[in-house]
Design a protein around this motif. Sequence first.
Motif, mmCIF file in Angstrom:
data_model
loop_
_atom_site.group_PDB
_atom_site.id
_atom_site.type_symbol
_atom_site.label_atom_id
_atom_site.label_comp_id
_atom_site.label_asym_id
_atom_site.label_seq_id
_atom_site.Cartn_x
_atom_site.Cartn_y
_atom_site.Cartn_z
ATOM 1 N N PHE A 62 -4.583 -6.313 14.625
ATOM 2 C CA PHE A 62 -4.400 -6.356 13.181
ATOM 3 C C PHE A 62 -2.943 -6.160 12.780
ATOM 4 N N ARG A 63 -2.125 -5.654 13.683
ATOM 5 C CA ARG A 63 -0.703 -5.472 13.364
ATOM 6 C C ARG A 63 -0.013 -6.805 13.141
ATOM 7 N N THR A 64 -0.588 -7.891 13.660
ATOM 8 C CA THR A 64 0.024 -9.207 13.497
ATOM 9 C C THR A 64 -0.357 -9.869 12.171
ATOM 10 N N TRP A 65 -1.329 -9.316 11.473
ATOM 11 C CA TRP A 65 -1.746 -9.886 10.197
ATOM 12 C C TRP A 65 -0.696 -9.583 9.132
ATOM 13 N N PRO A 66 -0.506 -10.477 8.171
ATOM 14 C CA PRO A 66 0.484 -10.206 7.123
ATOM 15 C C PRO A 66 0.040 -9.058 6.226
ATOM 16 N N ARG A 67 0.993 -8.280 5.784
ATOM 17 C CA ARG A 67 0.703 -7.165 4.879
ATOM 18 C C ARG A 67 0.365 -7.683 3.501
ATOM 19 N N VAL A 68 -0.561 -7.031 2.844
ATOM 20 C CA VAL A 68 -0.946 -7.397 1.490
ATOM 21 C C VAL A 68 -0.164 -6.504 0.538
ATOM 22 N N THR A 69 0.447 -7.110 -0.436
ATOM 23 C CA THR A 69 1.194 -6.333 -1.430
ATOM 24 C C THR A 69 0.583 -6.557 -2.797
ATOM 25 N N SER A 70 0.766 -5.567 -3.669
ATOM 26 C CA SER A 70 0.211 -5.648 -5.008
ATOM 27 C C SER A 70 1.075 -4.834 -5.952
ATOM 28 N N THR A 71 0.995 -5.177 -7.219
ATOM 29 C CA THR A 71 1.718 -4.400 -8.229
ATOM 30 C C THR A 71 0.887 -3.206 -8.683
ATOM 31 N N ILE A 72 -0.390 -3.182 -8.287
ATOM 32 C CA ILE A 72 -1.286 -2.074 -8.648
ATOM 33 C C ILE A 72 -1.256 -1.050 -7.525
ATOM 34 N N THR A 73 -1.141 0.216 -7.869
ATOM 35 C CA THR A 73 -1.102 1.262 -6.850
ATOM 36 C C THR A 73 -2.509 1.598 -6.372
ATOM 37 N N SER A 74 -2.586 2.200 -5.217
ATOM 38 C CA SER A 74 -3.878 2.645 -4.677
ATOM 39 C C SER A 74 -4.534 3.640 -5.611
#
Length: 85
Positions: A62-74
């Motif tokens: 899973f380290r090779t998968w692209p990171r998901v980014t968002s403007t909403i915080t956790s």
Amino acid sequence: MRTISQRELRNDNAEVIRAVEAGESFLVTKNGAPVAVLKPATEAELSTGLPLARAARRKVDFRTWPRVTSTITSKEILDDLRDER
């Protein structure tokens, strides 16, 4: 053959599997009605290529998968989910 309920099978899974490995068979019931027989697999069953006998599927890195980014915080996501309860 010992009779056990679905609940017993779920709650005492490890104990039941050890008993099956030791050669014991179980009739599993759900709401009092028989639904399954749990018994040791025979050599003939194992040699036919049952899914139990196949090799494990490949591992995924899973380290090779692209990171998901968002403007909403956790925190905002969790707060929103908790409001739905």
